[in-house]
Scaffold this motif. Structure first.
Motif, PDB file in Angstrom:
ATOM      1  N   ASN A 164       3.723 -11.275   6.605  1.00 10.03           N
ATOM      2  CA  ASN A 164       2.373 -10.984   6.141  1.00 10.03           C
ATOM      3  C   ASN A 164       2.420  -9.926   5.058  1.00 10.03           C
ATOM      4  N   TRP A 165       1.359  -9.884   4.270  1.00  8.85           N
ATOM      5  CA  TRP A 165       1.324  -9.064   3.064  1.00  8.85           C
ATOM      6  C   TRP A 165      -0.057  -8.445   2.948  1.00  8.85           C
ATOM      7  N   VAL A 166      -0.177  -7.176   3.311  1.00 14.46           N
ATOM      8  CA  VAL A 166      -1.463  -6.478   3.292  1.00 14.46           C
ATOM      9  C   VAL A 166      -1.646  -5.849   1.907  1.00 14.46           C
ATOM     10  N   VAL A 167      -2.664  -6.292   1.196  1.00 14.12           N
ATOM     11  CA  VAL A 167      -2.942  -5.801  -0.161  1.00 14.12           C
ATOM     12  C   VAL A 167      -3.749  -4.506  -0.116  1.00 14.12           C
ATOM     13  N   ILE A 217       0.825  -1.203   0.000  1.00 16.43           N
ATOM     14  CA  ILE A 217       0.000   0.000   0.000  1.00 16.43           C
ATOM     15  C   ILE A 217       0.863   1.259   0.000  1.00 16.43           C
ATOM     16  N   LEU A 218       1.871   1.290   0.863  1.00 13.24           N
ATOM     17  CA  LEU A 218       2.624   2.518   1.086  1.00 13.24           C
ATOM     18  C   LEU A 218       3.883   2.675   0.238  1.00 13.24           C
ATOM     19  N   GLU A 219       4.493   1.570  -0.162  1.00 12.73           N
ATOM     20  CA  GLU A 219       5.803   1.674  -0.804  1.00 12.73           C
ATOM     21  C   GLU A 219       5.835   1.253  -2.268  1.00 12.73           C
ATOM     22  N   LEU A 220       4.791   0.572  -2.727  1.00 12.98           N
ATOM     23  CA  LEU A 220       4.761   0.120  -4.115  1.00 12.98           C
ATOM     24  C   LEU A 220       3.543   0.724  -4.809  1.00 12.98           C
ATOM     25  N   ALA A 232      -6.936  -1.710  -4.297  1.00 13.08           N
ATOM     26  CA  ALA A 232      -5.770  -2.183  -5.049  1.00 13.08           C
ATOM     27  C   ALA A 232      -5.964  -1.989  -6.550  1.00 13.08           C
ATOM     28  N   ALA A 233      -7.151  -2.260  -7.078  1.00 16.39           N
ATOM     29  CA  ALA A 233      -7.393  -2.113  -8.523  1.00 16.39           C
ATOM     30  C   ALA A 233      -7.333  -0.652  -8.947  1.00 16.39           C
ATOM     31  N   SER A 234      -7.658   0.252  -8.059  1.00 21.51           N
ATOM     32  CA  SER A 234      -7.548   1.677  -8.380  1.00 21.51           C
ATOM     33  C   SER A 234      -6.108   2.157  -8.257  1.00 21.51           C
ATOM     34  N   ARG A 235      -5.346   1.557  -7.356  1.00 20.14           N
ATOM     35  CA  ARG A 235      -3.951   1.955  -7.166  1.00 20.14           C
ATOM     36  C   ARG A 235      -3.023   1.340  -8.209  1.00 20.14           C
ATOM     37  N   PHE A 236      -3.254   0.067  -8.562  1.00 27.46           N
ATOM     38  CA  PHE A 236      -2.338  -0.671  -9.418  1.00 27.46           C
ATOM     39  C   PHE A 236      -2.876  -0.944 -10.824  1.00 27.46           C
ATOM     40  N   GLY A 237      -4.175  -0.750 -11.035  1.00 31.48           N
ATOM     41  CA  GLY A 237      -4.810  -1.190 -12.277  1.00 31.48           C
ATOM     42  C   GLY A 237      -5.419  -2.553 -12.024  1.00 31.48           C
ATOM     43  N   GLU A 238      -6.471  -2.873 -12.764  1.00 29.71           N
ATOM     44  CA  GLU A 238      -7.222  -4.097 -12.480  1.00 29.71           C
ATOM     45  C   GLU A 238      -6.396  -5.369 -12.673  1.00 29.71           C
ATOM     46  N   ASP A 270      11.637  -3.777  -7.698  1.00 27.65           N
ATOM     47  CA  ASP A 270      11.144  -3.043  -6.526  1.00 27.65           C
ATOM     48  C   ASP A 270      10.432  -3.992  -5.569  1.00 27.65           C
ATOM     49  N   PHE A 271       9.565  -4.857  -6.113  1.00 26.76           N
ATOM     50  CA  PHE A 271       8.850  -5.821  -5.289  1.00 26.76           C
ATOM     51  C   PHE A 271       9.839  -6.754  -4.591  1.00 26.76           C
ATOM     52  N   LYS A 272      10.772  -7.316  -5.346  1.00 29.72           N
ATOM     53  CA  LYS A 272      11.729  -8.260  -4.777  1.00 29.72           C
ATOM     54  C   LYS A 272      12.549  -7.618  -3.664  1.00 29.72           C
TER      55      LYS A 272
END
Length: 183
Positions: A111-114, A79-82, A122-128, A90-92
């Motif tokens: 843990n991994w909060v989407v 949410i905050l960094e990607l 998430a779809a608005s932040r990253f695309g669907e 970047d993800f790795k």
């Protein structure tokens, strides 16, 4: 606001919460002491019952939360960094950084909060398409995946007016900034 080309930083007043240095309310040593006392309480209770797990939500130093007794301090990197411009590298880098800093003890869980109620979907932040990939990544990584209700089916933000805003943070932000502060 929806469709606005002005960035969050340009519209953020100097006295806004996001611009202040929260030295009296964030990352306080007392917070970690309280968490340690809760861990002790639960561990004492667990001697006669099932093991108890503590999940914590804080935008703070996750390593200290682990060391203070949280089994799962929420990881908000997705949410905050990607974002939708982040590369696989970047993800790795961030995933490795998290995994390499978890204490070596099976009681501590990655843990991994989407997504969550405080941020845009998430779809608005990253695309669907990338939002689906993000949810899949969160579920195949070791540990606990936290997927906000609706993100699993690719829901996008609904444009809403300030008059419709019920989120307290969005209401406080006012009519010019509510959309940046409400998820």
């Amino acid at each position: 606001m929806p469709g606005s080309s002005t960035s969050h930083e340009e519209t953020c007043p100097d006295d806004d919460y996001d611009t202040l240095d929260h030295i009296y309310t964030r990352n306080l040593l007392e917070t970690y002491d309280v968490l340690k006392s809760w861990r002790k309480l639960l561990d004492n209770h667990s001697r006669t019952a099932d093991t108890k797990m503590i999940l914590t939500e804080a935008d703070a130093d996750f390593a200290t939360y682990y060391k203070s007794g949280s089994n799962v301090p929420f990881n908000f990197m997705f949410i905050l960094e990607l974002n939708n411009k982040s590369s696989a590298t970047d993800f790795k880098h961030l995933i490795d950084g998290w995994m390499n800093n978890i204490p070596d003890d099976p009681a501590y869980v990655a843990n991994w909060v989407v997504g969550n109620h405080d941020n845009h979907r998430a779809a608005s932040r990253f695309g669907e398409k990338r939002a689906d990939q993000l949810s899949m990544l969160a579920t195949v990584l070791p540990g606990v995946s936290v997927i906000y209700n609706g993100d699993e089916i690719g829901m996008v933000n609904r444009n809403f007016t300030y008059a419709e805003t019920v989120d307290p943070v969005g209401c406080i932000a006012g009519p010019n900034r509510y959309y940046h502060e409400s998820g």
